[in-house]
Design a protein around this motif. Structure first.
Motif, PDB file in Angstrom:
ATOM      1  N   CYS A 106       0.857  -1.490   0.044  1.00  0.00           N
ATOM      2  CA  CYS A 106       0.047   0.206  -0.072  1.00  0.00           C
ATOM      3  C   CYS A 106       0.934   1.262  -0.049  1.00  0.00           C
ATOM      4  O   CYS A 106       0.471   2.262   0.991  1.00  0.00           O
ATOM      5  N   ASN A 107       1.873   1.214  -0.871  1.00  0.00           N
ATOM      6  CA  ASN A 107       2.792   2.521  -0.802  1.00  0.00           C
ATOM      7  C   ASN A 107       1.698   3.753  -1.522  1.00  0.00           C
ATOM      8  O   ASN A 107       2.327   4.741  -1.756  1.00  0.00           O
ATOM      9  N   GLY A 108       0.639   3.402  -1.889  1.00  0.00           N
ATOM     10  CA  GLY A 108      -0.189   4.605  -2.679  1.00  0.00           C
ATOM     11  C   GLY A 108      -0.083   4.470  -4.067  1.00  0.00           C
ATOM     12  O   GLY A 108      -0.858   4.914  -4.932  1.00  0.00           O
ATOM     13  N   LEU A 109       1.004   3.937  -4.737  1.00  0.00           N
ATOM     14  CA  LEU A 109       1.056   3.874  -6.318  1.00  0.00           C
ATOM     15  C   LEU A 109       0.156   3.161  -6.843  1.00  0.00           C
ATOM     16  O   LEU A 109      -0.284   3.663  -7.987  1.00  0.00           O
ATOM     17  N   GLN A 110      -0.353   1.874  -6.582  1.00  0.00           N
ATOM     18  CA  GLN A 110      -1.330   1.174  -7.054  1.00  0.00           C
ATOM     19  C   GLN A 110      -2.217   0.715  -6.087  1.00  0.00           C
ATOM     20  O   GLN A 110      -2.220  -0.635  -5.975  1.00  0.00           O
ATOM     21  N   SER A 111      -2.992   1.426  -5.126  1.00  0.00           N
ATOM     22  CA  SER A 111      -3.661   0.642  -4.091  1.00  0.00           C
ATOM     23  C   SER A 111      -5.158   1.329  -3.953  1.00  0.00           C
ATOM     24  O   SER A 111      -5.399   2.723  -3.980  1.00  0.00           O
ATOM     25  N   ALA A 112      -6.001   0.539  -4.010  1.00  0.00           N
ATOM     26  CA  ALA A 112      -7.449   1.060  -3.845  1.00  0.00           C
ATOM     27  C   ALA A 112      -7.711   1.393  -2.456  1.00  0.00           C
ATOM     28  O   ALA A 112      -8.765   2.144  -2.031  1.00  0.00           O
ATOM     29  N   LEU A 113      -6.786   1.144  -1.436  1.00  0.00           N
ATOM     30  CA  LEU A 113      -6.992   1.195  -0.126  1.00  0.00           C
ATOM     31  C   LEU A 113      -6.229   2.730   0.343  1.00  0.00           C
ATOM     32  O   LEU A 113      -6.442   3.155   1.408  1.00  0.00           O
ATOM     33  N   ALA A 114      -5.589   3.523  -0.571  1.00  0.00           N
ATOM     34  CA  ALA A 114      -5.011   4.570  -0.525  1.00  0.00           C
ATOM     35  C   ALA A 114      -5.575   5.623  -1.591  1.00  0.00           C
ATOM     36  O   ALA A 114      -4.913   5.803  -2.614  1.00  0.00           O
ATOM     37  N   PRO A 115      -6.908   5.832  -1.461  1.00  0.00           N
ATOM     38  CA  PRO A 115      -7.547   6.526  -2.736  1.00  0.00           C
ATOM     39  C   PRO A 115      -6.918   8.005  -2.886  1.00  0.00           C
ATOM     40  O   PRO A 115      -6.631   8.536  -2.061  1.00  0.00           O
ATOM     41  N   ALA A 116      -6.692   8.234  -4.243  1.00  0.00           N
ATOM     42  CA  ALA A 116      -6.215   9.798  -4.421  1.00  0.00           C
ATOM     43  C   ALA A 116      -7.176  10.188  -5.712  1.00  0.00           C
ATOM     44  O   ALA A 116      -6.989  11.211  -6.226  1.00  0.00           O
ATOM     45  N   GLY A 117      -8.542   9.688  -5.547  1.00  0.00           N
ATOM     46  CA  GLY A 117      -9.481  10.173  -6.633  1.00  0.00           C
ATOM     47  C   GLY A 117     -10.719   9.917  -5.901  1.00  0.00           C
ATOM     48  O   GLY A 117     -10.991   9.083  -5.093  1.00  0.00           O
ATOM     49  N   LEU A 118     -11.732  10.997  -6.372  1.00  0.00           N
ATOM     50  CA  LEU A 118     -13.172  11.027  -5.802  1.00  0.00           C
ATOM     51  C   LEU A 118     -13.765   9.505  -5.970  1.00  0.00           C
ATOM     52  O   LEU A 118     -14.623   9.210  -4.864  1.00  0.00           O
ATOM     53  N   GLU A 119     -13.607   8.851  -7.215  1.00  0.00           N
ATOM     54  CA  GLU A 119     -14.286   7.668  -7.423  1.00  0.00           C
ATOM     55  C   GLU A 119     -13.716   6.545  -6.685  1.00  0.00           C
ATOM     56  O   GLU A 119     -14.266   5.768  -6.038  1.00  0.00           O
ATOM     57  N   ALA A 120     -12.365   6.599  -6.515  1.00  0.00           N
ATOM     58  CA  ALA A 120     -11.670   5.627  -5.619  1.00  0.00           C
ATOM     59  C   ALA A 120     -12.089   5.893  -4.158  1.00  0.00           C
ATOM     60  O   ALA A 120     -12.041   4.838  -3.332  1.00  0.00           O
ATOM     61  N   GLU A 121     -12.250   7.186  -3.745  1.00  0.00           N
ATOM     62  CA  GLU A 121     -12.650   7.186  -2.208  1.00  0.00           C
ATOM     63  C   GLU A 121     -14.156   6.689  -2.207  1.00  0.00           C
ATOM     64  O   GLU A 121     -14.278   6.083  -1.053  1.00  0.00           O
ATOM     65  N   ARG A 122     -14.906   6.652  -3.166  1.00  0.00           N
ATOM     66  CA  ARG A 122     -16.103   6.259  -2.679  1.00  0.00           C
ATOM     67  C   ARG A 122     -16.314   4.785  -2.662  1.00  0.00           C
ATOM     68  O   ARG A 122     -16.908   4.134  -2.001  1.00  0.00           O
ATOM     69  N   VAL A 123     -15.308   4.329  -3.653  1.00  0.00           N
ATOM     70  CA  VAL A 123     -15.096   2.570  -3.696  1.00  0.00           C
ATOM     71  C   VAL A 123     -14.730   2.268  -2.172  1.00  0.00           C
ATOM     72  O   VAL A 123     -15.057   1.183  -1.649  1.00  0.00           O
ATOM     73  N   ALA A 124     -13.684   3.111  -1.820  1.00  0.00           N
ATOM     74  CA  ALA A 124     -13.098   2.854  -0.397  1.00  0.00           C
ATOM     75  C   ALA A 124     -14.169   3.009   0.583  1.00  0.00           C
ATOM     76  O   ALA A 124     -14.089   2.089   1.603  1.00  0.00           O
ATOM     77  N   ASP A 125     -14.941   3.895   0.695  1.00  0.00           N
ATOM     78  CA  ASP A 125     -16.124   4.154   1.555  1.00  0.00           C
ATOM     79  C   ASP A 125     -16.956   2.910   1.633  1.00  0.00           C
ATOM     80  O   ASP A 125     -17.333   2.363   2.643  1.00  0.00           O
ATOM     81  N   LEU A 126     -17.278   2.479   0.236  1.00  0.00           N
ATOM     82  CA  LEU A 126     -18.346   1.458   0.077  1.00  0.00           C
ATOM     83  C   LEU A 126     -17.687   0.032   0.706  1.00  0.00           C
ATOM     84  O   LEU A 126     -18.405  -0.514   1.290  1.00  0.00           O
ATOM     85  N   LEU A 127     -16.500  -0.402   0.331  1.00  0.00           N
ATOM     86  CA  LEU A 127     -15.495  -1.284   1.095  1.00  0.00           C
ATOM     87  C   LEU A 127     -15.882  -1.280   2.640  1.00  0.00           C
ATOM     88  O   LEU A 127     -16.205  -2.314   3.259  1.00  0.00           O
ATOM     89  N   GLY A 128     -15.545   0.014   3.032  1.00  0.00           N
ATOM     90  CA  GLY A 128     -15.579   0.215   4.435  1.00  0.00           C
ATOM     91  C   GLY A 128     -16.841  -0.347   5.116  1.00  0.00           C
ATOM     92  O   GLY A 128     -17.015  -0.908   6.212  1.00  0.00           O
ATOM     93  N   ILE A 129     -17.971   0.284   4.319  1.00  0.00           N
ATOM     94  CA  ILE A 129     -19.194   0.078   4.866  1.00  0.00           C
ATOM     95  C   ILE A 129     -19.665  -1.606   4.995  1.00  0.00           C
ATOM     96  O   ILE A 129     -20.310  -2.009   5.830  1.00  0.00           O
TER      97      ILE A 129
END
Ligand code: CUA
Length: 330
Positions: free
Chosen positions: A9-32
């Motif tokens: 999870c160094n952030g380069l290629q991680s859905a768990l370190a979102p750097a975009g609005l869409e990835a943030e939503r995906v990460a939130d959905l995963l959390g929920i």
């Protein structure tokens, strides 16, 4: 989401370190989903333990039936309906129109053709994909295996493939979208953090499926404009340059374009600024003269089933010259 500390999870290629609005939503959905699943699991375990330790007494049958109706039917229906509603609301958001930057990406075997087109309307994209846009006089900028995006703005990607199905995935920025022959799919990205990220192909497409990645750079608007302006310029080439001469003599120009020269092939990646890109071979190797040389001589070894043949029949000194010439195409 909590900061991820695991090595991948160094952030380069991680859905768990979102750097975009869409990835943030995906990460939130995963959390929920994950949190909700854990909570339901706990409730079920408590109910099971309770059932195992209680001996049935008189009058418990009606209570049991009530429990089954509420906890076994009504509660799951409400929870699943709420999650479905939440998911559907997210989907609608992911597909709202992007205005600022429009980029056509074609999935090739095994690399990414990337075309920026300022001001093109959606209905023009068919033409942009299927005709030689330069001949048609459209203002487009071709590059390959690199994607620059301005931070805080919506970029609209039009995705297409000429032959097999690929899937474009930049885990840090957004979810996946397939590139399918015969149709154009849309993906809207809104990066929220500047930085370097990595995109990959997420659909098996052939022997080098795992070797078609690309560099993603999220920059300020100013830096993005400067980059696009630089990429739109033709290459400065001395006609008597030995590397250029060998590039033409060995037929490279049949597949590759170097704008500002005689090379105008449309099969392979545009090489006008190949020396200025971070990697060669679709994020396979860092761009150095040595790696350009390796890629030319060992193409099919480095990239099985690639459409470019290995030019290992050429004298090494000639490949060296071609690599030197390519490297200075910044
Ligand atoms: Cu392209 Cu997998």
């Amino acid at each position: 989401m909590a900061e991820c500390v695991l090595p991948p999870c160094n952030g380069l290629q991680s859905a768990l370190a979102p750097a975009g609005l869409e990835a943030e939503r995906v990460a939130d959905l995963l959390g929920i989903l994950f949190g909700g699943g854990a909570l339901i699991w706990l409730l079920v375990m408590v109910a099971a333990l309770y059932a195992a330790r209680t001996s049935p007494g008189p009058g418990t049958e009606a209570a049991a039936r009530r429990f089954i109706v509420w906890a076994g039917a009504i509660l799951p229906t409400v929870i699943l309906a709420a999650l479905l509603g939440y998911g559907l609301a997210l989907m609608a958001d992911l597909r709202s129109a992007g205005e600022n930057v429009r980029i056509a990406i074609s999935g090739e075997r095994f690399w990414w053709r990337v075309r920026y087109a300022a001001g093109a309307r959606e209905r023009d994209w068919h033409e942009t994909f299927f005709t030689d846009a330069h001949a048609a006089g459209n203002a487009v900028v071709d590059t390959a295996n690199e994607l620059y995006l301005p931070v805080g703005e919506r970029s609209e990607l039009f995705l297409y493939s000429p032959d097999v199905i690929h899937s474009l995935w930049i885990p840090a920025l957004a979810g996946k979208m397939d590139l399918i022959p015969g149709r154009v799919n849309r993906l809207v990205l809104e990066p929220t953090r500047t930085g370097s990220y990595r995109g990959v192909c997420a659909e098996f497409c052939g022997a080098s499926h795992g070797l078609m990645a690309f560099d993603v750079r999220v920059t300020s608007r100013g830096e993005f404009d400067r980059w696009l302006e630089a990429r739109s310029k033709p290459a400065h080439v001395a006609p008597d340059d030995d590397g250029y001469r060998l590039f033409l003599a060995n037929g490279c120009a049949a597949c590759h374009t170097v704008r500002g020269t005689e090379a105008n092939g449309r099969v392979g990646p545009d090489l006008t600024h190949v020396g200025g890109r971070a990697t060669v071979g679709a994020a396979l190797l860092p761009t150095t003269r040595e790696n350009l040389k390796r890629f030319i001589m060992q193409t099919t070894h480095l990239k099985p089933q690639a459409q470019m043949p290995a030019f290992d029949m050429l004298p090494e000194s000639e490949v060296e010259e071609i690599a030197r010439w390519l490297e200075q195409l910044q």
